[in-house]
Design a protein around this motif. Structure first.
Motif, mmCIF file in Angstrom:
data_model
loop_
_atom_site.group_PDB
_atom_site.id
_atom_site.type_symbol
_atom_site.label_atom_id
_atom_site.label_comp_id
_atom_site.label_asym_id
_atom_site.label_seq_id
_atom_site.Cartn_x
_atom_site.Cartn_y
_atom_site.Cartn_z
ATOM 1 N N ASP A 88 10.206 0.334 2.899
ATOM 2 C CA ASP A 88 9.197 -0.168 1.966
ATOM 3 C C ASP A 88 8.459 0.943 1.236
ATOM 4 O O ASP A 88 8.116 0.807 0.064
ATOM 5 N N HIS A 136 10.599 2.112 -1.538
ATOM 6 C CA HIS A 136 10.620 1.098 -2.593
ATOM 7 C C HIS A 136 9.358 1.198 -3.449
ATOM 8 O O HIS A 136 9.419 1.068 -4.678
ATOM 9 N N SER A 137 8.226 1.453 -2.807
ATOM 10 C CA SER A 137 6.979 1.623 -3.558
ATOM 11 C C SER A 137 7.040 2.858 -4.439
ATOM 12 O O SER A 137 6.596 2.840 -5.588
ATOM 13 N N ARG A 158 19.843 -4.145 -3.407
ATOM 14 C CA ARG A 158 18.662 -4.363 -2.580
ATOM 15 C C ARG A 158 18.034 -5.697 -2.929
ATOM 16 O O ARG A 158 18.043 -6.126 -4.066
ATOM 17 N N LEU A 180 12.014 -6.988 -2.094
ATOM 18 C CA LEU A 180 11.578 -5.684 -1.619
ATOM 19 C C LEU A 180 10.942 -4.839 -2.704
ATOM 20 O O LEU A 180 10.277 -3.856 -2.416
ATOM 21 N N TRP A 181 11.158 -5.188 -3.979
ATOM 22 C CA TRP A 181 10.629 -4.390 -5.070
ATOM 23 C C TRP A 181 9.291 -4.900 -5.574
ATOM 24 O O TRP A 181 8.737 -4.373 -6.501
#
Length: 140
Positions: A62, A65-66, A134, A138-139
């Protein structure tokens, strides 16, 4: 991440993509996003984004992803767009000689692009378009 930076170019030891500065201007462009005129900081963010998205270890990370979303925001694009553009560049390199003449708008074979959203394809061209390898959630 290791990005080598000179006054004219940015390269990565992880990916084949690069950024270049226009002659006699402080305008940069990314190899995978050539139509956008960028600042040096934006070009660097684009190189970092490419390196983040090239790391298979971060699929469920995560924090990564951030970071990717933040770098994409600096470029003014969604992460999903970056994923598609980088996948297209990879497909072009893999199939350059027999499928996709470099620099053309040739349509990619469906088997290569299955699962990727490409806004220029006609409706129904791909059976189930998603944002990529992905999960889209998650984005967020």
């Amino acid at each position: 991440m290791t990005i080598d930076i000179t006054h004219r170019e940015m390269t990565s030891d992880i990916t084949p993509e690069f950024a270049r500065r226009a002659q006699r201007e402080d305008v940069w462009s990314l190899s995978w996003l050539p139509e956008q005129r960028l600042t040096r900081a934006q070009a660097h963010a684009g190189m970092e984004l490419d390196e983040i998205l090239s790391d298979p270890e971060i699929v469920f990370d995560d924090a990564a992803h951030s970071e990717a979303a933040e770098r994409a925001a600096r470029l003014g694009i969604p992460v999903e767009h970056a994923v598609v553009m980088l996948a297209q560049r990879m497909a072009e390199r893999m199939h350059h000689d027999d499928l996709i003449p470099y620099g053309t708008d040739a349509e990619l074979p469906e088997s290569i692009m299955r699962g990727w959203y490409v806004g220029t394809l006609p409706p129904g061209a791909l059976s189930h378009a998603t944002s990529g390898a992905r999960s889209q959630h998650l984005w967020a």
